[in-house]
Motif scaffolding. Structure first.
Motif, mmCIF file in Angstrom:
data_model
loop_
_atom_site.group_PDB
_atom_site.id
_atom_site.type_symbol
_atom_site.label_atom_id
_atom_site.label_comp_id
_atom_site.label_asym_id
_atom_site.label_seq_id
_atom_site.Cartn_x
_atom_site.Cartn_y
_atom_site.Cartn_z
ATOM 1 N N ILE A 143 52.133 36.135 50.316
ATOM 2 C CA ILE A 143 51.464 35.031 49.613
ATOM 3 C C ILE A 143 50.472 34.352 50.543
ATOM 4 N N ASP A 144 50.917 34.054 51.779
ATOM 5 C CA ASP A 144 50.029 33.402 52.742
ATOM 6 C C ASP A 144 48.789 34.258 53.020
ATOM 7 N N TRP A 145 49.009 35.546 53.229
ATOM 8 C CA TRP A 145 47.900 36.449 53.574
ATOM 9 C C TRP A 145 46.917 36.554 52.411
ATOM 10 N N LEU A 146 47.436 36.717 51.207
ATOM 11 C CA LEU A 146 46.565 36.871 50.036
ATOM 12 C C LEU A 146 45.802 35.573 49.751
ATOM 13 N N VAL A 147 46.446 34.438 49.969
ATOM 14 C CA VAL A 147 45.742 33.156 49.834
ATOM 15 C C VAL A 147 44.583 33.090 50.828
ATOM 16 N N ASP A 148 44.865 33.457 52.068
ATOM 17 C CA ASP A 148 43.857 33.376 53.118
ATOM 18 C C ASP A 148 42.660 34.290 52.849
ATOM 19 N N HIS A 149 42.882 35.329 52.041
ATOM 20 C CA HIS A 149 41.810 36.296 51.775
ATOM 21 C C HIS A 149 41.209 36.151 50.370
ATOM 22 N N GLY A 150 41.522 35.051 49.714
ATOM 23 C CA GLY A 150 40.808 34.696 48.487
ATOM 24 C C GLY A 150 41.263 35.394 47.217
ATOM 25 N N VAL A 151 42.471 35.966 47.218
ATOM 26 C CA VAL A 151 42.990 36.585 45.999
ATOM 27 C C VAL A 151 43.349 35.493 44.994
ATOM 28 N N GLU A 152 43.025 35.730 43.734
ATOM 29 C CA GLU A 152 43.182 34.710 42.693
ATOM 30 C C GLU A 152 44.621 34.540 42.226
ATOM 31 N N ARG A 153 45.319 35.690 42.047
ATOM 32 C CA ARG A 153 46.683 35.607 41.506
ATOM 33 C C ARG A 153 47.511 36.803 41.927
ATOM 34 N N ILE A 154 48.823 36.657 41.781
ATOM 35 C CA ILE A 154 49.777 37.728 42.063
ATOM 36 C C ILE A 154 50.572 37.985 40.797
ATOM 37 N N LEU A 155 50.540 39.229 40.328
ATOM 38 C CA LEU A 155 51.339 39.639 39.176
ATOM 39 C C LEU A 155 52.690 40.127 39.679
ATOM 40 N N THR A 156 53.763 39.538 39.177
ATOM 41 C CA THR A 156 55.097 39.890 39.665
ATOM 42 C C THR A 156 56.147 39.767 38.563
ATOM 43 N N HIS A 157 57.132 40.656 38.641
ATOM 44 C CA HIS A 157 58.299 40.559 37.757
ATOM 45 C C HIS A 157 59.339 39.622 38.348
ATOM 46 N N GLY A 158 59.169 39.290 39.613
ATOM 47 C CA GLY A 158 60.081 38.340 40.242
ATOM 48 C C GLY A 158 61.386 38.926 40.717
ATOM 49 N N GLY A 159 61.480 40.251 40.770
ATOM 50 C CA GLY A 159 62.717 40.882 41.207
ATOM 51 C C GLY A 159 62.836 42.284 40.661
ATOM 52 N N SER A 160 64.049 42.791 40.644
ATOM 53 C CA SER A 160 64.293 44.160 40.208
ATOM 54 C C SER A 160 63.806 44.393 38.784
ATOM 55 N N ALA A 161 63.199 45.562 38.590
ATOM 56 C CA ALA A 161 62.762 45.944 37.243
ATOM 57 C C ALA A 161 63.951 46.126 36.314
ATOM 58 N N GLN A 162 65.137 46.276 36.884
ATOM 59 C CA GLN A 162 66.343 46.429 36.068
ATOM 60 C C GLN A 162 66.756 45.094 35.443
ATOM 61 N N ASN A 163 66.276 44.000 36.011
ATOM 62 C CA ASN A 163 66.596 42.674 35.476
ATOM 63 C C ASN A 163 65.593 42.280 34.399
ATOM 64 N N THR A 164 66.030 41.444 33.474
ATOM 65 C CA THR A 164 65.091 40.879 32.510
ATOM 66 C C THR A 164 64.247 39.819 33.209
ATOM 67 N N ILE A 165 63.138 39.473 32.612
ATOM 68 C CA ILE A 165 62.293 38.427 33.183
ATOM 69 C C ILE A 165 63.049 37.100 33.241
ATOM 70 N N ILE A 166 63.921 36.859 32.281
ATOM 71 C CA ILE A 166 64.704 35.614 32.268
ATOM 72 C C ILE A 166 65.678 35.601 33.446
ATOM 73 N N GLU A 167 66.296 36.743 33.752
ATOM 74 C CA GLU A 167 67.214 36.824 34.902
ATOM 75 C C GLU A 167 66.481 36.594 36.224
ATOM 76 N N ASN A 168 65.188 36.917 36.250
ATOM 77 C CA ASN A 168 64.414 36.768 37.484
ATOM 78 C C ASN A 168 63.767 35.393 37.630
ATOM 79 N N ILE A 169 63.986 34.507 36.681
ATOM 80 C CA ILE A 169 63.349 33.188 36.735
ATOM 81 C C ILE A 169 63.691 32.416 38.019
#
Length: 216
Positions: A143-169
């Motif tokens: 996150i720090d590196w991407l911020v420093d290099h001007g990236v707009e956003r990070i797309l993430t599931h927040g954890g294992s693909a085996q988990n639902t998005i709600i479980e990864n909240i």
């Protein structure tokens, strides 16, 4: 600066086929790709051009996937050259932004990412779910590196693909807290029209991504 409170439902589109229906159903940004069975690869020149003819008329921004193949996110020199050429195509067609993710030995491929960012010039950039392959410790550093290099956003599931998005909240909340407004954390994968509002409310976010963020 006052934040825009409009909720953005980003529709992940495999080619042009369902884009008109998605926009009519409320999609307010498009991520355009091909080959969703492999997690999304770069669409053809013709698909990008046709999509932009439609989305620009509708005033809906389009982000184009830059990924030469499915599989892992470590790319050799030939694949890097393909990605750079595809970025040039996106610039020539005046897309709003691009989506890519490059890793090397369990960390960001800093060299290739910098090259692609330089190539992108003024295009918006989303770092995609390659982010989820990083260790939790490295995610904070990334996150720090991407911020420093001007990236707009990070797309993430927040954890294992085996988990639902709600479980990864819980982990998504940690990422959002760490990002602290410096970069947009864009939750995705498993977000549907019947749970997108729950995701917005629980994460206090205004953007969400998926193939079913709108219903049509």
């Amino acid at each position: 600066m006052k934040k825009n409170c409009k909720r953005i439902k980003e529709f992940c589109a495999e080619n042009f086929e369902h884009i008109p229906q998605a926009i009519n159903a409320g999609a307010s940004r498009i991520e355009l790709c091909d080959n969703l069975a492999e997690g999304g690869t770069t669409p053809s020149y013709g698909v990008i051009k046709q999509t932009l003819m439609y989305t620009k008329e509708k005033k809906v921004p389009t982000m184009v996937m830059i990924r030469p193949r499915g599989g892992n996110f470590e790319y050799d020199e030939a694949e890097a050259a393909i990605m750079k050429a595809d970025v040039e195509i996106c610039k020539a067609l005046h897309v709003e932004g691009i989506v890519f993710g490059c890793l090397k030995d369990g960390w960001l491929d800093e060299k290739l990412i910098k090259e692609l960012l330089n190539q992108a010039e003024n295009l918006l950039v989303t770092f995609h779910m390659a982010f989820d392959e990083l260790s939790v410790e490295n995610q904070s550093k990334a996150i720090d590196w991407l911020v420093d290099h001007g990236v707009e956003r990070i797309l993430t599931h927040g954890g294992s693909a085996q988990n639902t998005i709600i479980e990864n909240i819980p982990h998504l909340k940690e990422l959002i807290s760490y990002a602290d407004g410096r970069i947009i954390i864009l939750p995705g994968a498993g977000i549907r029209s019947d749970n997108v509002d729950q995701v917005f409310e629980q994460l206090n976010l205004s953007e969400a991504h998926g193939t079913r963020t709108v219903s049509f």
